[in-house]
Motif scaffolding. Structure first.
Motif, mmCIF file in Angstrom:
data_model
loop_
_atom_site.group_PDB
_atom_site.id
_atom_site.type_symbol
_atom_site.label_atom_id
_atom_site.label_comp_id
_atom_site.label_asym_id
_atom_site.label_seq_id
_atom_site.Cartn_x
_atom_site.Cartn_y
_atom_site.Cartn_z
ATOM 1 N N THR A 249 0.815 -1.224 0.000
ATOM 2 C CA THR A 249 0.000 0.000 0.000
ATOM 3 C C THR A 249 0.842 1.265 0.000
ATOM 4 O O THR A 249 0.286 2.362 -0.068
ATOM 5 C CB THR A 249 -0.937 0.024 1.224
ATOM 6 N N GLY A 250 2.160 1.120 0.076
ATOM 7 C CA GLY A 250 2.999 2.300 0.111
ATOM 8 C C GLY A 250 2.861 3.088 1.393
ATOM 9 O O GLY A 250 3.092 4.297 1.419
ATOM 10 N N ARG A 251 2.491 2.419 2.467
ATOM 11 C CA ARG A 251 2.304 3.090 3.743
ATOM 12 C C ARG A 251 3.610 3.734 4.207
ATOM 13 O O ARG A 251 4.678 3.124 4.132
ATOM 14 C CB ARG A 251 1.830 2.070 4.793
ATOM 15 N N ASP A 252 3.507 4.964 4.690
ATOM 16 C CA ASP A 252 4.663 5.697 5.193
ATOM 17 C C ASP A 252 5.239 4.981 6.409
ATOM 18 O O ASP A 252 4.510 4.625 7.333
ATOM 19 C CB ASP A 252 4.244 7.126 5.576
ATOM 20 N N ARG A 253 6.550 4.782 6.415
ATOM 21 C CA ARG A 253 7.199 4.085 7.527
ATOM 22 C C ARG A 253 7.089 4.865 8.829
ATOM 23 O O ARG A 253 7.270 4.297 9.913
ATOM 24 C CB ARG A 253 8.670 3.840 7.198
ATOM 25 N N GLN A 254 6.849 6.184 8.710
ATOM 26 C CA GLN A 254 6.767 7.011 9.908
ATOM 27 C C GLN A 254 5.398 6.931 10.581
ATOM 28 O O GLN A 254 5.226 7.395 11.703
ATOM 29 C CB GLN A 254 7.077 8.476 9.555
ATOM 30 N N ILE A 255 4.402 6.379 9.883
ATOM 31 C CA ILE A 255 3.061 6.246 10.458
ATOM 32 C C ILE A 255 3.080 5.088 11.455
ATOM 33 O O ILE A 255 3.421 3.961 11.094
ATOM 34 C CB ILE A 255 2.003 5.990 9.374
ATOM 35 N N PRO A 256 2.742 5.335 12.715
ATOM 36 C CA PRO A 256 2.812 4.258 13.718
ATOM 37 C C PRO A 256 1.791 3.153 13.453
ATOM 38 O O PRO A 256 0.692 3.406 12.966
ATOM 39 C CB PRO A 256 2.513 4.990 15.037
ATOM 40 N N ILE A 257 2.188 1.945 13.752
ATOM 41 C CA ILE A 257 1.311 0.776 13.627
ATOM 42 C C ILE A 257 1.019 0.267 15.031
ATOM 43 O O ILE A 257 1.942 0.024 15.808
ATOM 44 C CB ILE A 257 1.984 -0.333 12.799
ATOM 45 N N PRO A 258 -0.248 0.126 15.408
ATOM 46 C CA PRO A 258 -0.559 -0.339 16.763
ATOM 47 C C PRO A 258 -0.025 -1.734 17.017
ATOM 48 O O PRO A 258 -0.125 -2.624 16.158
ATOM 49 C CB PRO A 258 -2.089 -0.303 16.804
ATOM 50 N N PHE A 259 0.565 -1.931 18.192
ATOM 51 C CA PHE A 259 1.165 -3.218 18.550
ATOM 52 C C PHE A 259 0.178 -4.104 19.308
ATOM 53 O O PHE A 259 0.350 -5.323 19.376
ATOM 54 C CB PHE A 259 2.416 -2.961 19.400
ATOM 55 N N GLY A 260 -0.871 -3.470 19.872
ATOM 56 C CA GLY A 260 -1.834 -4.215 20.673
ATOM 57 C C GLY A 260 -2.473 -5.394 19.964
ATOM 58 O O GLY A 260 -2.587 -6.480 20.550
ATOM 59 N N PRO A 261 -2.933 -5.238 18.693
ATOM 60 C CA PRO A 261 -3.542 -6.384 18.009
ATOM 61 C C PRO A 261 -2.617 -7.593 17.907
ATOM 62 O O PRO A 261 -3.074 -8.738 17.999
ATOM 63 C CB PRO A 261 -3.873 -5.813 16.626
ATOM 64 N N TYR A 262 -1.314 -7.353 17.735
ATOM 65 C CA TYR A 262 -0.374 -8.464 17.615
ATOM 66 C C TYR A 262 -0.127 -9.117 18.976
ATOM 67 O O TYR A 262 0.015 -10.344 19.070
ATOM 68 C CB TYR A 262 0.930 -7.975 16.998
ATOM 69 N N LEU A 263 -0.068 -8.304 20.029
ATOM 70 C CA LEU A 263 0.034 -8.860 21.377
ATOM 71 C C LEU A 263 -1.195 -9.702 21.705
ATOM 72 O O LEU A 263 -1.085 -10.796 22.266
ATOM 73 C CB LEU A 263 0.169 -7.737 22.404
ATOM 74 N N ALA A 264 -2.366 -9.173 21.364
ATOM 75 C CA ALA A 264 -3.611 -9.885 21.662
ATOM 76 C C ALA A 264 -3.676 -11.209 20.895
ATOM 77 O O ALA A 264 -4.069 -12.248 21.450
ATOM 78 C CB ALA A 264 -4.809 -9.002 21.319
ATOM 79 N N THR A 265 -3.297 -11.170 19.628
ATOM 80 C CA THR A 265 -3.299 -12.399 18.819
ATOM 81 C C THR A 265 -2.337 -13.433 19.385
ATOM 82 O O THR A 265 -2.675 -14.615 19.523
ATOM 83 C CB THR A 265 -2.922 -12.069 17.365
#
Length: 286
Positions: A249-265
């Motif tokens: 998607t060309g997402r900007d590397r500076q845009i934060p990605i939430p870590f909670g969903p990965y912890l929950a999974t």
């Protein structure tokens, strides 16, 4: 076979699936409304602290009020348009009043919740352990949805989940109380020191404090022995998803990605298969 109170799985599990759809519908309400409720309260408290009066009195928003309505046109959702999963399919993903698209989140959360609920009952049975595992699973799903949308892990869910994990293990339900206490403490501190190390090296905050509390809650439920597995799994999945988003998607590397969903999974995987994965890992490396 799991303990289904002597009932046939062919009869019980479809009912459990339908029950999971209804719980998923409720979780959608929590995912959407809890952040709004918290935001309204924070703004009110901030204005009160500054001695300022709000220009407009915000409408009361909580989990049960107001009635379900379209966020675009404000039309109240009729009961027959609010049937989990089925209504979305019949309405073809559009509001019955204004034909605005309905977020795919709603049927997705309902379907995932139904699958999780059915699998947990099949895995743990209709037992006390199974009922507690369901509460754990539903809380993680709600936190996943909220963090994905708002980059927020509310204390309203993470802290009760933490304390409930300690209470649950008073009787060694998923682990011993000693392991649960150590899991809560080490879970919080393990991300806390990573947060501060990253901030000292880069001057940036790499994660929110809600992630500390969520990992502490997972440690309280599953014990300190599962923390390394949870951190490794969540980091691996997070890295794969993050790289995929950047490449596809060309997402900007500076845009934060939430870590909670990965912890929950990772926490849910550890609940169901944690011991097998840990044993397999130890056996493989001998």
């Amino acid at each position: 076979m799991p303990d289904l109170m002597g009932l046939s799985p062919a009869k019980v599990l479809p009912v459990i699936f339908l029950f999971g759809l209804m719980i998923g519908s409720f979780l959608n309400v929590v995912i959407y409304r809890l952040p709004l409720q918290l935001s309204t309260a924070w703004k009110r408290d901030a204005l009160d602290f500054l001695g300022m009066e709000p220009e407009l009195h915000p409408g009361k928003v909580n989990i049960v009020f107001p009635a379900s309505h379209c966020p675009k046109c404000g039309a109240e959702v009729k009961p027959w348009h609010n049937i989990p999963l089925l209504s979305y399919l019949l309405l073809k993903g559009k509001c019955a009043s204004c034909a605005s698209p309905i977020s795919l989140q709603y049927p997705l959360v309902e379907f995932v919740c139904a699958l999780m609920t059915t699998f947990v009952v099949y895995h743990f049975g209709l037992t006390t352990e199974g009922m507690l595992a369901l509460l754990f699973s539903w809380a993680l799903l709600a936190l996943t949805g909220i963090d994905f949308n708002e980059q927020l892990l509310p204390d309203n869910i993470t802290l009760p989940l933490l304390w409930l994990g300690l209470l649950v293990n008073l009787n060694n339900t998923f682990t011993s109380l000693e392991n649960a206490v150590l899991g809560a403490v080490l879970g919080y501190l393990s991300l806390w020191w990573i947060f501060w190390l990253f901030k000292l090296l880069t001057g940036k905050e790499g994660m929110g404090h809600g992630d500390f509390k969520l990992l502490a809650a997972l440690g309280a439920w599953l014990g300190w022995q599962q923390l390394l597995l949870i951190i490794l799994l969540s980091s691996l999945v997070g890295a794969i998803v993050g790289i995929a988003l950047i490449l596809m998607t060309g997402r900007d590397r500076q845009i934060p990605i939430p870590f909670g969903p990965y912890l929950a999974t990772a926490g849910w995987i550890a609940l169901v298969w944690g011991e097998q994965l840990t044993s397999g890992y130890l056996s493989f490396f001998g």
